[in-house]
Design an enzyme around this catalytic site. Structure first.
Site, PDB file in Angstrom:
ATOM      1  N   LYS A 183      -4.537  -5.285   3.080  1.00  0.00           N
ATOM      2  CA  LYS A 183      -4.073  -4.957   4.366  1.00  0.00           C
ATOM      3  C   LYS A 183      -3.245  -3.473   4.040  1.00  0.00           C
ATOM      4  O   LYS A 183      -1.987  -3.964   3.172  1.00  0.00           O
ATOM      5  CB  LYS A 183      -3.497  -5.864   5.146  1.00  0.00           C
ATOM      6  CG  LYS A 183      -2.304  -6.673   5.148  1.00  0.00           C
ATOM      7  CD  LYS A 183      -0.804  -7.003   4.460  1.00  0.00           C
ATOM      8  CE  LYS A 183      -0.542  -5.597   5.786  1.00  0.00           C
ATOM      9  NZ  LYS A 183       1.468  -5.358   5.231  1.00  0.00           N
ATOM     10  N   TYR A 207       0.186  -6.659  11.898  1.00  0.00           N
ATOM     11  CA  TYR A 207      -0.432  -7.751  11.740  1.00  0.00           C
ATOM     12  C   TYR A 207       0.304  -8.957  13.092  1.00  0.00           C
ATOM     13  O   TYR A 207      -0.762  -9.436  14.003  1.00  0.00           O
ATOM     14  CB  TYR A 207       1.053  -8.826  11.723  1.00  0.00           C
ATOM     15  CG  TYR A 207       0.967  -8.567   9.824  1.00  0.00           C
ATOM     16  CD1 TYR A 207       1.038  -9.481   9.306  1.00  0.00           C
ATOM     17  CD2 TYR A 207       1.505  -8.584   8.802  1.00  0.00           C
ATOM     18  CE1 TYR A 207       1.043 -10.001   7.752  1.00  0.00           C
ATOM     19  CE2 TYR A 207       2.046  -8.215   7.816  1.00  0.00           C
ATOM     20  CZ  TYR A 207       1.845  -8.944   6.280  1.00  0.00           C
ATOM     21  OH  TYR A 207       1.625  -8.954   5.595  1.00  0.00           O
TER      22      TYR A 207
HETATM   23  P1  NDP Z   1       4.746  -3.414  -4.796  1.00  0.00           P
HETATM   24  O1  NDP Z   1       4.776  -1.300  -4.483  1.00  0.00           O
HETATM   25  O2  NDP Z   1       5.806  -4.050  -4.720  1.00  0.00           O
HETATM   26  O3  NDP Z   1       3.442  -2.981  -5.631  1.00  0.00           O
HETATM   27  C1  NDP Z   1       2.678  -1.923  -5.883  1.00  0.00           C
HETATM   28  C2  NDP Z   1       2.155  -1.767  -7.427  1.00  0.00           C
HETATM   29  O4  NDP Z   1       0.987  -1.340  -7.664  1.00  0.00           O
HETATM   30  C3  NDP Z   1       3.007  -2.031  -8.407  1.00  0.00           C
HETATM   31  O5  NDP Z   1       3.215  -2.487  -9.246  1.00  0.00           O
HETATM   32  C4  NDP Z   1       1.755  -1.029  -9.548  1.00  0.00           C
HETATM   33  O6  NDP Z   1       1.415  -2.010 -10.142  1.00  0.00           O
HETATM   34  C5  NDP Z   1       0.695  -0.414  -8.735  1.00  0.00           C
HETATM   35  N1  NDP Z   1       1.247   0.783  -7.889  1.00  0.00           N
HETATM   36  C6  NDP Z   1       0.189   1.910  -8.554  1.00  0.00           C
HETATM   37  N2  NDP Z   1      -0.029   3.361  -8.564  1.00  0.00           N
HETATM   38  C7  NDP Z   1       1.380   3.204  -7.798  1.00  0.00           C
HETATM   39  C8  NDP Z   1       2.324   4.502  -7.021  1.00  0.00           C
HETATM   40  N3  NDP Z   1       2.277   5.490  -6.674  1.00  0.00           N
HETATM   41  N4  NDP Z   1       2.988   3.804  -6.155  1.00  0.00           N
HETATM   42  C9  NDP Z   1       3.340   2.479  -6.440  1.00  0.00           C
HETATM   43  N5  NDP Z   1       2.688   1.901  -7.041  1.00  0.00           N
HETATM   44  C10 NDP Z   1       1.631   1.935  -7.566  1.00  0.00           C
HETATM   45  O7  NDP Z   1       3.992  -3.066  -3.004  1.00  0.00           O
HETATM   46  P2  NDP Z   1       3.328  -4.250  -2.876  1.00  0.00           P
HETATM   47  O8  NDP Z   1       3.295  -5.166  -3.742  1.00  0.00           O
HETATM   48  O9  NDP Z   1       4.070  -4.727  -1.710  1.00  0.00           O
HETATM   49  O10 NDP Z   1       2.192  -4.001  -2.077  1.00  0.00           O
HETATM   50  C11 NDP Z   1       0.696  -3.743  -2.132  1.00  0.00           C
HETATM   51  C12 NDP Z   1      -0.662  -3.999  -1.127  1.00  0.00           C
HETATM   52  O11 NDP Z   1      -0.043  -5.321  -1.043  1.00  0.00           O
HETATM   53  C13 NDP Z   1      -0.076  -3.127  -0.561  1.00  0.00           C
HETATM   54  O12 NDP Z   1      -1.353  -3.016   0.245  1.00  0.00           O
HETATM   55  C14 NDP Z   1       0.883  -3.596   0.964  1.00  0.00           C
HETATM   56  O13 NDP Z   1       0.374  -4.280   2.477  1.00  0.00           O
HETATM   57  C15 NDP Z   1       0.051  -5.396   0.565  1.00  0.00           C
HETATM   58  N6  NDP Z   1       0.708  -6.341   0.905  1.00  0.00           N
HETATM   59  C16 NDP Z   1       0.299  -7.404   1.822  1.00  0.00           C
HETATM   60  C17 NDP Z   1       1.239  -8.188   1.960  1.00  0.00           C
HETATM   61  C18 NDP Z   1       0.266  -9.819   2.584  1.00  0.00           C
HETATM   62  O14 NDP Z   1       1.340 -10.347   3.176  1.00  0.00           O
HETATM   63  N7  NDP Z   1      -1.156  -9.479   2.730  1.00  0.00           N
HETATM   64  C19 NDP Z   1       2.510  -8.869   2.097  1.00  0.00           C
HETATM   65  C20 NDP Z   1       2.884  -7.506   0.996  1.00  0.00           C
HETATM   66  C21 NDP Z   1       1.788  -6.459   0.489  1.00  0.00           C
HETATM   67  P3  NDP Z   1       1.599  -1.498 -11.722  1.00  0.00           P
HETATM   68  O15 NDP Z   1       3.115  -1.778 -12.602  1.00  0.00           O
HETATM   69  O16 NDP Z   1       1.046  -2.453 -12.222  1.00  0.00           O
HETATM   70  O17 NDP Z   1       0.740   0.021 -12.062  1.00  0.00           O
END
Ligand code: NDP
Length: 369
Positions: free
Chosen positions: A132, A217
């Site tokens: 989401k 949410y």
């Molecule tokens: P983060 O920024 O922590 O991680 C995103 C990951 O995406 C990065 O670590 C990287 O992984 C990859 N990535 C690829 N391209 C990019 C870019 N241009 N900029 C940043 N990251 C990039 O985000 P979250 O993990 O917090 O969020 C990811 C998704 O999960 C979102 O859609 C968020 O809304 C959702 N979410 C949902 C939650 C829930 O409770 N359902 C809670 C938290 C988040 P790599 O280094 O491996 O390439």
């Protein structure tokens, strides 16, 4: 068109799922057929929350990683005993089509990447779980749904609260008439943002600010708690544009939803204070959750105030995430639609677009039924 009756069925299906999966022979029958997930994006949610959950799953297992950081991917693969051949990056991602171990792709990327990586997964012949908010626009959501339909693949959105015991018990109590006829719903969701360079504070990457990330949410809960679809919205935004965090996206946004039964939903999200609260008021009492949608420690009260705390019965899985992951696996195995399919994400995005428009134009806007 939002179909109120269908919505009631979907929520009911979720409640039934919660009530029926424990000790249900149909659920147990497929034990041992674990479907393989590839996690795309090893960030705080994918790596920190989702990957550790496969040990709690009955029908799902981790088989592959997709990451732009090869060293991190190698380390995680070693930790979870994955073959190095099952590590992919964003360039060779499409070659997952040749890997029969991968049944489902879980998109845990920044919002602007959700549509592209969902559509590429569907074209590679994989089912998709997408985080989401589903995408940065309703148009993107429609394209994602179409791509999965064309490929004959399931699409589910990571709305974990539909599998979370406290929320399921609150839904059950709201439907059971415990607090009488529902009159009012309220929810505030927020946390304090820090670093202005984060993708969540860039309009093009996050699609918006606190509403897209946290207000969703409150919006989704307003819909699943009432079991109704809103018919109009009025919104107001409060953002200090001089604050470097909020040059591109909103800080605080309030939105009032009007439901067909007369229930009013009063929701708010913000990026400058911590809050996680849901309350339903009925003619005979209220249902309150605080926190309501946290990872752990959600609490529920039913009655006139907070004198009667409820311990919910166990949910459909060992944890909300295990239940969510296993639900999609189960839907693939049984060839049925997830209770939070792509259409659920699309409905939220359509309302979110109307909320932003209402805040800009300062008008109450009707919502498509
Ligand atoms: P983060 O920024 O922590 O991680 C995103 C990951 O995406 C990065 O670590 C990287 O992984 C990859 N990535 C690829 N391209 C990019 C870019 N241009 N900029 C940043 N990251 C990039 O985000 P979250 O993990 O917090 O969020 C990811 C998704 O999960 C979102 O859609 C968020 O809304 C959702 N979410 C949902 C939650 C829930 O409770 N359902 C809670 C938290 C988040 P790599 O280094 O491996 O390439």
């Amino acid at each position: 068109m939002i179909d109120v009756n269908r919505r009631k069925l979907v929520v009911a299906a979720g409640a039934t799922l919660a009530a029926s999966t424990i000790g249900n022979p149909a659920w147990a029958d497929v034990a041992g057929r674990k479907l393989g997930y590839a996690i795309v994006g090893l960030g705080s949610y994918g790596l920190g929350r989702i990957i550790p959950q496969f040990k709690n799953c009955e029908h799902s297992r981790l088989v592959a990683l997709v990451s732009g950081d090869p060293a991190k991917a190698k380390r995680v693969a070693a930790e979870y005993g994955l073959a190095e051949r099952n590590i992919y990056n964003y360039d060779n991602y499409d070659s997952i089509r040749d890997n029969p171990e991968i049944d489902i792709v879980y998109v845990c990327l920044p919002v602007f990447m959700h549509a592209e990586y969902t559509i590429r997964a569907a074209k590679a012949g994989k089912h998709v779980m997408c985080e989401k908010p589903m995408a940065i626009s309703a148009a993107e959501c429609e394209a994602m749904i179409a791509a999965c339909k064309t490929a004959g693949k399931k699409l589910m959105i990571g709305y974990r609260c539909h599998f979370e015991p406290t929320n399921l018990e609150a839904i059950r109590r709201a439907r059971s008439g415990d607090i009488g006829k529902l009159r009012y719903f309220r929810s505030e969701h927020g946390f304090v943002q820090g670093d202005p360079s984060k993708w969540r504070l860039k309009k093009k990457l996050g699609g918006g600010g606190s509403l897209m990330d946290m207000g969703i949410y409150a919006l989704n809960a307003a819909r699943y708690m009432t079991g109704e679809e809103p018919i109009s919205v009025f919104a107001t935004e409060h953002t200090d544009r001089k604050d470097p965090r909020f040059r591109e996206v909103e800080d605080m946004i309030e939105f009032e939803l009007e439901f067909p039964s007369g229930v009013i939903g009063s929701c708010m999200s913000m990026y400058s204070a911590n809050q996680n609260h849901i309350m339903l008021m009925g003619e005979k009492g209220r249902i309150e959750l605080e926190p309501g949608t946290s990872y752990e420690g959600n609490r529920l009260w039913v009655g006139r105030g907070r004198e009667n705390e409820i311990t919910p019965p166990p949910g459909p899985g060992k944890t909300q995430w295990a239940a969510q992951l296993d639900h999609l696996s189960q839907c693939v195995i049984d060839n049925r639609e997830p209770i939070v399919a792509g259409e659920e994400g699309l409905r939220d995005l359509r309302i979110i677009e109307a909320i932003y428009r209402s805040a800009r134009e300062q008008k109450r806007l009707p919502l498509r039924a």
